[in-house]
Design a protein around this motif. Structure first.
Motif, PDB file in Angstrom:
ATOM      1  N   PHE A  46       8.867  32.416 -22.962  1.00  0.00           N
ATOM      2  CA  PHE A  46       8.146  32.149 -21.721  1.00  0.00           C
ATOM      3  C   PHE A  46       8.242  30.670 -21.347  1.00  0.00           C
ATOM      4  N   GLN A  47       8.317  30.397 -20.041  1.00  0.00           N
ATOM      5  CA  GLN A  47       8.183  29.023 -19.577  1.00  0.00           C
ATOM      6  C   GLN A  47       6.704  28.688 -19.605  1.00  0.00           C
ATOM      7  N   LEU A  48       6.307  27.875 -20.564  1.00  0.00           N
ATOM      8  CA  LEU A  48       4.913  27.475 -20.746  1.00  0.00           C
ATOM      9  C   LEU A  48       4.801  25.996 -20.408  1.00  0.00           C
ATOM     10  N   GLU A  49       3.945  25.697 -19.447  1.00  0.00           N
ATOM     11  CA  GLU A  49       3.725  24.308 -19.038  1.00  0.00           C
ATOM     12  C   GLU A  49       2.257  23.960 -19.258  1.00  0.00           C
ATOM     13  N   SER A  50       2.013  23.032 -20.179  1.00  0.00           N
ATOM     14  CA  SER A  50       0.659  22.564 -20.470  1.00  0.00           C
ATOM     15  C   SER A  50       0.559  21.104 -20.056  1.00  0.00           C
ATOM     16  N   ILE A  51      -0.456  20.792 -19.251  1.00  0.00           N
ATOM     17  CA  ILE A  51      -0.550  19.429 -18.722  1.00  0.00           C
ATOM     18  C   ILE A  51      -0.985  18.432 -19.792  1.00  0.00           C
ATOM     19  N   ALA A  52      -1.892  18.843 -20.662  1.00  0.00           N
ATOM     20  CA  ALA A  52      -2.288  17.997 -21.797  1.00  0.00           C
ATOM     21  C   ALA A  52      -2.163  18.830 -23.066  1.00  0.00           C
ATOM     22  N   ILE A  53      -1.405  18.318 -24.037  1.00  0.00           N
ATOM     23  CA  ILE A  53      -1.269  19.000 -25.331  1.00  0.00           C
ATOM     24  C   ILE A  53      -1.885  18.105 -26.397  1.00  0.00           C
ATOM     25  N   ILE A  54      -2.945  18.603 -27.013  1.00  0.00           N
ATOM     26  CA  ILE A  54      -3.656  17.826 -28.033  1.00  0.00           C
ATOM     27  C   ILE A  54      -3.044  18.111 -29.393  1.00  0.00           C
ATOM     28  N   GLU A  55      -2.600  17.061 -30.067  1.00  0.00           N
ATOM     29  CA  GLU A  55      -2.032  17.208 -31.405  1.00  0.00           C
ATOM     30  C   GLU A  55      -3.110  17.114 -32.476  1.00  0.00           C
ATOM     31  N   ASP A  56      -4.094  16.266 -32.232  1.00  0.00           N
ATOM     32  CA  ASP A  56      -5.142  16.088 -33.241  1.00  0.00           C
ATOM     33  C   ASP A  56      -6.366  15.483 -32.576  1.00  0.00           C
ATOM     34  N   MET A  57      -7.529  15.800 -33.118  1.00  0.00           N
ATOM     35  CA  MET A  57      -8.756  15.153 -32.644  1.00  0.00           C
ATOM     36  C   MET A  57      -9.738  15.053 -33.801  1.00  0.00           C
ATOM     37  N   ASN A  58     -10.525  14.003 -33.770  1.00  0.00           N
ATOM     38  CA  ASN A  58     -11.439  13.687 -34.861  1.00  0.00           C
ATOM     39  C   ASN A  58     -12.852  13.532 -34.296  1.00  0.00           C
ATOM     40  N   TRP A  59     -13.739  14.420 -34.696  1.00  0.00           N
ATOM     41  CA  TRP A  59     -15.085  14.377 -34.113  1.00  0.00           C
ATOM     42  C   TRP A  59     -15.887  13.177 -34.618  1.00  0.00           C
ATOM     43  N   GLU A  60     -15.524  12.632 -35.783  1.00  0.00           N
ATOM     44  CA  GLU A  60     -16.263  11.478 -36.306  1.00  0.00           C
ATOM     45  C   GLU A  60     -15.916  10.204 -35.547  1.00  0.00           C
ATOM     46  N   THR A  61     -14.631  10.044 -35.217  1.00  0.00           N
ATOM     47  CA  THR A  61     -14.205   8.836 -34.491  1.00  0.00           C
ATOM     48  C   THR A  61     -14.075   9.089 -32.987  1.00  0.00           C
ATOM     49  N   GLN A  62     -14.097  10.362 -32.580  1.00  0.00           N
ATOM     50  CA  GLN A  62     -13.871  10.776 -31.184  1.00  0.00           C
ATOM     51  C   GLN A  62     -12.454  10.438 -30.710  1.00  0.00           C
ATOM     52  N   GLU A  63     -11.534  10.260 -31.654  1.00  0.00           N
ATOM     53  CA  GLU A  63     -10.151   9.951 -31.294  1.00  0.00           C
ATOM     54  C   GLU A  63      -9.397  11.239 -30.965  1.00  0.00           C
ATOM     55  N   ILE A  64      -8.615  11.201 -29.895  1.00  0.00           N
ATOM     56  CA  ILE A  64      -7.804  12.342 -29.478  1.00  0.00           C
ATOM     57  C   ILE A  64      -6.358  11.882 -29.365  1.00  0.00           C
TER      58      ILE A  64
END
Length: 198
Positions: free
Chosen positions: A171-189
């Motif tokens: 399928f042609q899948l287009e995602s505008i933002a793709i999150i690789e990792d996120m950390n709830w303690e640091t709030q880093e995305i």
């Protein structure tokens, strides 16, 4: 360099324990029309040259962006329902989807008159995690004999399997933002670089 949606996620989003990204202040509870308009315009640009005659999403969070995209294409928007109502008497195409967010399986359906064999369907949704909702929508289109011509997503959780599986399925899948990792303690995305689709 971050795109408009990534910037909005960083400025307004909140990471919660359990790999949850809370962006309901602009995407799926309170809706920022400017952001929804940008998402729809970007998806239409990415599917340039693809013939679309129907937009399909699932209730309820994808409806706003699906409607805006339907406006740009000037085509009908259909949303798969999760619950029966007293007036839903049409025969239906039915599928099942497990919700990562709500931790439950939903039976989803579209009344048969609203999906046809002639439909060239662009599926859209706000989030893509394991791909269960999108696979249920694909199933509904295929039951009707229609063709899925693309999948447009606002936010893909790249560390989960949904995007990889859909791309492997062709399928042609287009995602505008793709999150690789996120950390709830640091709030880093951490976002995937544009053009990297695996």
């Amino acid at each position: 360099m971050m795109n408009f949606l990534e910037e909005k996620i960083v400025s307004d989003g909140v990471v919660r324990p359990g790999n949850i990204l809370k962006i309901d202040n602009f995407l799926n509870h309170q809706i920022d029309i400017g952001i929804i308009r940008q998402i729809a315009s970007e998806l239409k640009r990415r599917f340039c040259g693809v013939e679309v005659n129907k937009i399909l999403t699932i209730e309820a969070s994808g409806i706003a962006m699906a409607t805006m995209l339907g406006h740009l294409y000037d085509v009908p928007v259909v949303f798969a329902k999760k619950s029966e109502t007293a007036n839903s008497v049409d025969t239906k195409y039915v599928s099942h989807a497990y919700s990562f967010t709500h931790k439950q399986e939903n039976k989803v359906f579209v009344s048969k008159p609203y999906l046809q064999p002639t439909d060239r369907v662009l599926i859209v949704d706000d989030f893509l995690a394991d791909g269960q909702a999108v696979h249920a929508l694909i199933d509904l289109v295929q039951q009707a004999g229609g063709k899925v011509v693309g999948i447009g997503i606002a936010v893909e959780k790249g560390q989960q399997k949904g995007g990889r599986l859909l791309r492997e399925e062709g399928f042609q899948l287009e995602s505008i933002a793709i999150i690789e990792d996120m950390n709830w303690e640091t709030q880093e995305i951490l976002f995937r670089e544009e053009g990297v689709n695996n």
